[in-house]
Write a protein that holds these residues in place. Structure first.
Motif, PDB file in Angstrom:
ATOM      1  N   LEU A  87      11.683   6.911 -16.685  1.00 24.98           N
ATOM      2  CA  LEU A  87      12.401   5.822 -16.033  1.00 24.98           C
ATOM      3  C   LEU A  87      13.909   5.913 -16.285  1.00 24.98           C
ATOM      4  O   LEU A  87      14.706   5.617 -15.390  1.00 24.98           O
ATOM      5  N   GLN A  88      14.280   6.318 -17.496  1.00 22.96           N
ATOM      6  CA  GLN A  88      15.708   6.408 -17.813  1.00 22.96           C
ATOM      7  C   GLN A  88      16.411   7.429 -16.919  1.00 22.96           C
ATOM      8  O   GLN A  88      17.550   7.233 -16.492  1.00 22.96           O
ATOM      9  N   GLN A  89      15.741   8.529 -16.618  1.00 14.53           N
ATOM     10  CA  GLN A  89      16.317   9.564 -15.765  1.00 14.53           C
ATOM     11  C   GLN A  89      16.551   9.069 -14.344  1.00 14.53           C
ATOM     12  O   GLN A  89      17.374   9.630 -13.613  1.00 14.53           O
ATOM     13  N   ARG A  90      15.838   8.022 -13.935  1.00 10.64           N
ATOM     14  CA  ARG A  90      15.936   7.515 -12.566  1.00 10.64           C
ATOM     15  C   ARG A  90      16.711   6.202 -12.476  1.00 10.64           C
ATOM     16  O   ARG A  90      16.796   5.611 -11.411  1.00 10.64           O
ATOM     17  N   ALA A  91      17.241   5.743 -13.606  1.00 11.42           N
ATOM     18  CA  ALA A  91      18.016   4.510 -13.636  1.00 11.42           C
ATOM     19  C   ALA A  91      19.498   4.797 -13.414  1.00 11.42           C
ATOM     20  O   ALA A  91      19.956   5.942 -13.518  1.00 11.42           O
ATOM     21  N   GLU A  92      20.250   3.758 -13.097  1.00 12.82           N
ATOM     22  CA  GLU A  92      21.695   3.882 -12.978  1.00 12.82           C
ATOM     23  C   GLU A  92      22.301   4.198 -14.345  1.00 12.82           C
ATOM     24  O   GLU A  92      21.732   3.822 -15.380  1.00 12.82           O
ATOM     25  N   PRO A  93      23.449   4.873 -14.396  1.00 18.46           N
ATOM     26  CA  PRO A  93      24.024   5.300 -15.680  1.00 18.46           C
ATOM     27  C   PRO A  93      24.282   4.159 -16.667  1.00 18.46           C
ATOM     28  O   PRO A  93      24.181   4.355 -17.881  1.00 18.46           O
ATOM     29  N   HIS A  94      24.616   2.965 -16.159  1.00 16.31           N
ATOM     30  CA  HIS A  94      24.949   1.855 -17.056  1.00 16.31           C
ATOM     31  C   HIS A  94      23.720   1.070 -17.504  1.00 16.31           C
ATOM     32  O   HIS A  94      23.845   0.090 -18.245  1.00 16.31           O
ATOM     33  N   VAL A  95      22.524   1.479 -17.075  1.00 19.35           N
ATOM     34  CA  VAL A  95      21.290   0.752 -17.391  1.00 19.35           C
ATOM     35  C   VAL A  95      20.534   1.462 -18.505  1.00 19.35           C
ATOM     36  O   VAL A  95      20.305   2.668 -18.446  1.00 19.35           O
ATOM     37  N   GLN A  96      20.156   0.695 -19.510  1.00 20.11           N
ATOM     38  CA  GLN A  96      19.336   1.216 -20.598  1.00 20.11           C
ATOM     39  C   GLN A  96      17.912   0.690 -20.432  1.00 20.11           C
ATOM     40  O   GLN A  96      17.693  -0.519 -20.357  1.00 20.11           O
ATOM     41  N   ASN A 100       0.786  -1.229   0.000  1.00 15.98           N
ATOM     42  CA  ASN A 100       0.000   0.000   0.000  1.00 15.98           C
ATOM     43  C   ASN A 100       0.819   1.281   0.000  1.00 15.98           C
ATOM     44  O   ASN A 100       0.294   2.342  -0.294  1.00 15.98           O
ATOM     45  N   ALA A 101       2.084   1.201   0.369  1.00 18.87           N
ATOM     46  CA  ALA A 101       2.898   2.417   0.413  1.00 18.87           C
ATOM     47  C   ALA A 101       3.023   3.010  -0.977  1.00 18.87           C
ATOM     48  O   ALA A 101       3.137   2.283  -1.963  1.00 18.87           O
ATOM     49  N   PRO A 102       2.982   4.336  -1.097  1.00 15.61           N
ATOM     50  CA  PRO A 102       3.128   4.960  -2.415  1.00 15.61           C
ATOM     51  C   PRO A 102       4.432   4.548  -3.070  1.00 15.61           C
ATOM     52  O   PRO A 102       5.458   4.384  -2.418  1.00 15.61           O
ATOM     53  N   ALA A 103       4.387   4.385  -4.381  1.00 15.49           N
ATOM     54  CA  ALA A 103       5.570   3.934  -5.108  1.00 15.49           C
ATOM     55  C   ALA A 103       6.731   4.894  -4.936  1.00 15.49           C
ATOM     56  O   ALA A 103       7.891   4.484  -4.837  1.00 15.49           O
ATOM     57  N   SER A 104       6.457   6.189  -4.875  1.00 14.89           N
ATOM     58  CA  SER A 104       7.531   7.166  -4.730  1.00 14.89           C
ATOM     59  C   SER A 104       8.265   7.006  -3.408  1.00 14.89           C
ATOM     60  O   SER A 104       9.462   7.263  -3.298  1.00 14.89           O
ATOM     61  N   THR A 105       7.541   6.550  -2.360  1.00 11.69           N
ATOM     62  CA  THR A 105       8.181   6.334  -1.068  1.00 11.69           C
ATOM     63  C   THR A 105       9.049   5.089  -1.098  1.00 11.69           C
ATOM     64  O   THR A 105      10.147   5.057  -0.545  1.00 11.69           O
ATOM     65  N   LEU A 106       8.575   4.048  -1.768  1.00 16.28           N
ATOM     66  CA  LEU A 106       9.332   2.809  -1.832  1.00 16.28           C
ATOM     67  C   LEU A 106      10.633   2.972  -2.606  1.00 16.28           C
ATOM     68  O   LEU A 106      11.648   2.370  -2.275  1.00 16.28           O
ATOM     69  N   THR A 107      10.616   3.764  -3.668  1.00 14.34           N
ATOM     70  CA  THR A 107      11.784   3.881  -4.536  1.00 14.34           C
ATOM     71  C   THR A 107      12.672   5.075  -4.214  1.00 14.34           C
ATOM     72  O   THR A 107      13.807   5.129  -4.665  1.00 14.34           O
ATOM     73  N   LEU A 108      12.143   6.072  -3.479  1.00 12.84           N
ATOM     74  CA  LEU A 108      12.863   7.318  -3.213  1.00 12.84           C
ATOM     75  C   LEU A 108      13.296   7.990  -4.512  1.00 12.84           C
ATOM     76  O   LEU A 108      14.318   8.668  -4.585  1.00 12.84           O
ATOM     77  N   GLY A 109      12.500   7.771  -5.564  1.00  8.79           N
ATOM     78  CA  GLY A 109      12.758   8.427  -6.831  1.00  8.79           C
ATOM     79  C   GLY A 109      13.859   7.812  -7.659  1.00  8.79           C
ATOM     80  O   GLY A 109      14.214   8.351  -8.713  1.00  8.79           O
ATOM     81  N   ARG A 110      14.427   6.675  -7.234  1.00  8.35           N
ATOM     82  CA  ARG A 110      15.485   6.017  -7.980  1.00  8.35           C
ATOM     83  C   ARG A 110      15.107   4.572  -8.228  1.00  8.35           C
ATOM     84  O   ARG A 110      14.372   3.955  -7.456  1.00  8.35           O
ATOM     85  N   ALA A 111      15.619   4.018  -9.338  1.00 14.16           N
ATOM     86  CA  ALA A 111      15.347   2.631  -9.688  1.00 14.16           C
ATOM     87  C   ALA A 111      16.639   1.836  -9.611  1.00 14.16           C
ATOM     88  O   ALA A 111      17.581   2.090 -10.370  1.00 14.16           O
ATOM     89  N   ALA A 146      24.136  -7.585 -28.259  1.00 16.02           N
ATOM     90  CA  ALA A 146      25.415  -6.919 -28.529  1.00 16.02           C
ATOM     91  C   ALA A 146      25.522  -5.537 -27.897  1.00 16.02           C
ATOM     92  O   ALA A 146      26.602  -4.938 -27.888  1.00 16.02           O
ATOM     93  N   ARG A 147      24.432  -5.027 -27.371  1.00 12.98           N
ATOM     94  CA  ARG A 147      24.467  -3.687 -26.795  1.00 12.98           C
ATOM     95  C   ARG A 147      25.239  -3.672 -25.484  1.00 12.98           C
ATOM     96  O   ARG A 147      25.140  -4.611 -24.688  1.00 12.98           O
ATOM     97  N   PRO A 148      26.007  -2.609 -25.235  1.00 13.21           N
ATOM     98  CA  PRO A 148      26.766  -2.528 -23.985  1.00 13.21           C
ATOM     99  C   PRO A 148      25.846  -2.212 -22.809  1.00 13.21           C
ATOM    100  O   PRO A 148      24.744  -1.681 -22.978  1.00 13.21           O
ATOM    101  N   GLY A 149      26.334  -2.504 -21.615  1.00 18.24           N
ATOM    102  CA  GLY A 149      25.573  -2.184 -20.412  1.00 18.24           C
ATOM    103  C   GLY A 149      24.451  -3.170 -20.147  1.00 18.24           C
ATOM    104  O   GLY A 149      24.344  -4.232 -20.756  1.00 18.24           O
ATOM    105  N   GLU A 150      23.613  -2.809 -19.213  1.00 18.44           N
ATOM    106  CA  GLU A 150      22.504  -3.657 -18.779  1.00 18.44           C
ATOM    107  C   GLU A 150      21.196  -3.137 -19.353  1.00 18.44           C
ATOM    108  O   GLU A 150      20.954  -1.928 -19.393  1.00 18.44           O
TER     109      GLU A 150
END
Length: 223
Positions: free
Chosen positions: A86-95, A18-29, A57-61
């Motif tokens: 979602l891309q803005q909140r992902a780690e740099p190496h994640v596509q 039930n917790a809001p998604a923004s609270t669970l993720t703290l804005g990051r994935a 063949a693509r680099p990264g995850e």
């Protein structure tokens, strides 16, 4: 005055749901579940499922997020907007890839036993149909979730007036346009009856009022 009413404090498991998604993720994935929570926090998204596709063949995850828009509509402009979000909140190496969901519509044939001395068979048949359409509706089913014949039997036998039933699940599946579709796997018993249908992560198994063939017959209940 003493307090009255209200509910007990939520336990940990309920709080996670039930917790809001923004609270669970703290804005990051970070995890796949984070991507799902962030996607479903956006208006217009009914549900989402994130997974890692086979390496290429693509680099990264690569993280692929399958999205079911509200009402089962097409993604349209939501696809690009959500992918950027979602891309803005992902780690740099994640596509991040946002992909559309795929309908997987099944059909069912059921024979129900009804005690006609206590219940009107026609009314029970109508109630069974409504129960099936509700239990296996687009809004209640989950992406990638398998379908078991036992689920259908349980839904039918929960209807008042049904003493027992036998169910046949059609192995022929349809897409949203009524064309033949293929599941990840169809498990059959030795007699050829379908026991389980497994869906791929992007597929959603459900009953459609217009496209599913739902046949319900009643017969007299007897010991």
């Amino acid at each position: 005055m003493p307090a009255s009413g209200g509910n007990d404090r939520e336990d940990t498991a309920t709080l996670r749901d039930n917790a809001p998604a923004s609270t669970l993720t703290l804005g990051r994935a970070v995890s796949l579940v984070d991507f799902q929570h962030l996607a479903t926090s956006q208006s217009g998204v009914w549900q989402a499922r994130a997974f890692r596709p086979p390496a290429d063949a693509r680099p990264g995850e690569i993280v692929r997020v399958v999205v079911l828009p509200a009402g089962g509509s097409e993604l349209g402009n939501l696809q690009q907007d959500l992918q950027s979000f979602l891309q803005q909140r992902a780690e740099p190496h994640v596509q991040v890839e946002v992909a559309p969901w795929q309908p997987l519509i099944f059909s069912v044939d059921a024979s129900i036993a009804v005690d006609s001395a206590a219940f009107e068979p026609e009314i029970v048949v109508d109630a069974v149909r409504e129960a099936l359409l509700d239990t296996f509706s687009l809004s209640r089913r989950r992406l990638g979730t398998p379908l078991f014949r036992s689920e259908i039997i349980a839904a039918i036998e929960s209807v008042e007036g049904v003493s027992n039933c036998s169910v046949t699940v059609d192995a022929q599946l349809l897409d949203g346009n009524g064309n033949p579709a293929t599941a990840a796997r169809v498990v059959q018993a030795p007699d050829g009856s379908v026991r389980r249908i497994s869906a791929r992560p992007e597929q959603l198994l459900y009953l459609d009022d217009a496209l599913s063939r739902i046949t319900i017959r009643s017969h007299e209940w007897s010991l």
